[in-house]
Scaffold this motif. Structure first.
Motif, short mmCIF file in Angstrom:
data_model
loop_
_atom_site.label_atom_id
_atom_site.label_comp_id
_atom_site.label_asym_id
_atom_site.label_seq_id
_atom_site.Cartn_x
_atom_site.Cartn_y
_atom_site.Cartn_z
N SER A 9 0.83 -1.20 0.00
CA SER A 9 0.00 0.00 0.00
C SER A 9 0.87 1.26 0.00
CB SER A 9 -0.90 0.04 1.24
OG SER A 9 -1.58 -1.16 1.38
N PHE A 10 1.99 1.19 0.70
CA PHE A 10 2.94 2.32 0.76
C PHE A 10 2.22 3.62 1.12
CE2 PHE A 10 4.32 -0.77 -2.49
CZ PHE A 10 5.49 -1.21 -1.91
N GLY A 89 8.49 -8.05 2.48
CA GLY A 89 9.28 -7.93 3.71
C GLY A 89 8.52 -8.55 4.86
#
Ligand code: ADP
Length: 165
Positions: A9-10, A89
């Motif tokens: 989504s950042f 991540g």
């Protein structure tokens, strides 16, 4: 050419995201960072255009990294782009269950697609976009959490949003 996708989504990008993107860029010929909407977190603080713009500025020095937005299924996007791998991540056990489910779903939808997990760097284990928004909301310093290239714009936007509410 080996192409990897780094989806997320950042909202907004953090130094934890940039760390995963740069580590992925060292392992693949090309990395496409895909700005998506998380089904569980549909309310965004930043528009898709802003998130793409911030990521472009933070990865300008990475020659084999591209930033794109996509609203469909990642498994389909991988086929369109000829990507063989999704790189994500992992911060803690709490990330695992959801990531495990997503990886298996993507594999079912696109059997050619592998998911690789990179362990978050120790100094970024605690860091998330939500932490950035929470700290900024209460007037804390987010300099150590977000890339310098976009720090001022993130603060300006989050403070502006605060003023409206
Ligand atoms: P989502 O909203 O889909 O969870 P995020 O934008 O929060 O997406 O994260 C995108 C990807 O970056 C995920 O794989 C996530 O695990 C990873 N990530 C997020 N924060 C960090 C961090 N601090 N260190 C390493 N990886 C991270």
């Amino acid at each position: 050419m080996k192409i990897a996708l780094c989806p997320g989504s950042f909202d907004p990008v953090t130094i934890g995201h940039v760390d995963i993107i740069s580590r992925t860029a060292k392992m693949f010929d090309k990395v496409i960072v895909v700005v998506m909407t998380n089904y569980h977190k549909p309310d965004r603080s930043f528009s898709s255009e802003e998130r793409v713009d911030f990521l472009k500025r933070c990865t300008a020095n990475m020659e084999n990294v591209e930033i794109e937005a996509y609203t469909g299924l990642l498994a389909h996007y991988a086929t369109i782009k000829g990507a063989i791998t999704v790189v994500k991540g992992l911060r803690a056990v709490s990330d695992f269950e959801d990531e495990f489910q997503q990886a298996l779903t993507n594999k079912k939808l696109n059997p050619e697609l592998e998911t690789i997990f990179l362990i978050a760097s120790a100094e970024n284990m605690f860091l998330s976009s939500s932490v950035v928004k929470q700290v900024c909301k209460f007037g804390g310093d987010i300099s150590a959490f977000v890339p310098e290239e976009v720090r001022d714009d993130i603060i300006k936007r989050l403070k502006g949003k605060e003023a409206q509410t």
